[in-house]
Design a protein around this motif. Structure first.
Motif, PDB file in Angstrom:
ATOM      1  N   ARG A 151       0.828  -1.209   0.000  1.00 27.23           N
ATOM      2  CA  ARG A 151       0.000   0.000   0.000  1.00 27.23           C
ATOM      3  C   ARG A 151       0.868   1.268   0.000  1.00 27.23           C
ATOM      4  NH1 ARG A 151      -4.754   1.531   4.333  1.00 27.23           N
ATOM      5  NH2 ARG A 151      -5.366   3.442   3.283  1.00 27.23           N
ATOM      6  N   ALA A 152       1.940   1.279   0.778  1.00 25.20           N
ATOM      7  CA  ALA A 152       2.836   2.427   0.834  1.00 25.20           C
ATOM      8  C   ALA A 152       3.534   2.622  -0.510  1.00 25.20           C
ATOM      9  CB  ALA A 152       3.871   2.231   1.946  1.00 25.20           C
ATOM     10  N   ARG A 153       3.942   1.536  -1.139  1.00 20.14           N
ATOM     11  CA  ARG A 153       4.599   1.625  -2.449  1.00 20.14           C
ATOM     12  C   ARG A 153       3.627   2.143  -3.499  1.00 20.14           C
ATOM     13  NH1 ARG A 153       8.756   2.738  -5.347  1.00 20.14           N
ATOM     14  NH2 ARG A 153       9.006   1.452  -7.168  1.00 20.14           N
ATOM     15  N   LEU A 154       2.394   1.670  -3.482  1.00 18.13           N
ATOM     16  CA  LEU A 154       1.381   2.125  -4.428  1.00 18.13           C
ATOM     17  C   LEU A 154       1.074   3.610  -4.216  1.00 18.13           C
ATOM     18  CD1 LEU A 154      -0.525   1.340  -6.684  1.00 18.13           C
ATOM     19  CD2 LEU A 154      -2.203   0.688  -4.970  1.00 18.13           C
ATOM     20  N   ARG A 155       0.991   4.035  -2.963  1.00 23.04           N
ATOM     21  CA  ARG A 155       0.745   5.438  -2.656  1.00 23.04           C
ATOM     22  C   ARG A 155       1.890   6.316  -3.181  1.00 23.04           C
ATOM     23  NH1 ARG A 155      -0.315   5.998   3.160  1.00 23.04           N
ATOM     24  NH2 ARG A 155      -2.373   5.265   2.566  1.00 23.04           N
ATOM     25  N   ALA A 156       3.130   5.866  -3.026  1.00 23.93           N
ATOM     26  CA  ALA A 156       4.283   6.620  -3.515  1.00 23.93           C
ATOM     27  C   ALA A 156       4.247   6.741  -5.036  1.00 23.93           C
ATOM     28  CB  ALA A 156       5.571   5.946  -3.070  1.00 23.93           C
ATOM     29  N   LEU A 157       3.857   5.680  -5.713  1.00 24.81           N
ATOM     30  CA  LEU A 157       3.766   5.721  -7.175  1.00 24.81           C
ATOM     31  C   LEU A 157       2.675   6.679  -7.628  1.00 24.81           C
ATOM     32  CD1 LEU A 157       4.259   1.966  -8.103  1.00 24.81           C
ATOM     33  CD2 LEU A 157       5.828   3.854  -8.544  1.00 24.81           C
ATOM     34  N   VAL A 158       1.524   6.654  -6.983  1.00 25.11           N
ATOM     35  CA  VAL A 158       0.415   7.529  -7.353  1.00 25.11           C
ATOM     36  C   VAL A 158       0.774   8.984  -7.092  1.00 25.11           C
ATOM     37  CG1 VAL A 158      -1.962   8.166  -6.785  1.00 25.11           C
ATOM     38  CG2 VAL A 158      -1.357   5.769  -7.091  1.00 25.11           C
TER      39      VAL A 158
END
Length: 69
Positions: free
Chosen positions: A6-13
């Motif tokens: 979730r943290a990685r996806l948030r950083a990408l977005v």
């Protein structure tokens, strides 16, 4: 594991959003660069075609053509 994904996806977005906000900056920077280059060219043209500078440039060319080798 879920929190890491979730943290990685948030950083990408968030990274994609930041990229989209700057999308028009490149075009405006090119436009300002062109305006500055044209303004510099106009000033340079006015200086070179002014009376004293033009006469001096003509003298330099005449001297160069009349030089002995």
């Amino acid at each position: 594991m879920y929190q890491a994904v979730r943290a990685r996806l948030r950083a990408l977005v968030c990274g994609m959003r930041a990229t989209r906000r700057d999308a028009g900056m490149v075009t405006s920077e090119y436009a300002m660069g062109i305006v500055a280059a044209v303004a510099f060219a106009v000033v340079l043209y006015k200086v070179v075609t002014s009376g004293p500078v033009s006469a001096e440039l003509q003298n330099i060319v005449k001297d160069a053509l009349n030089a002995r080798m």
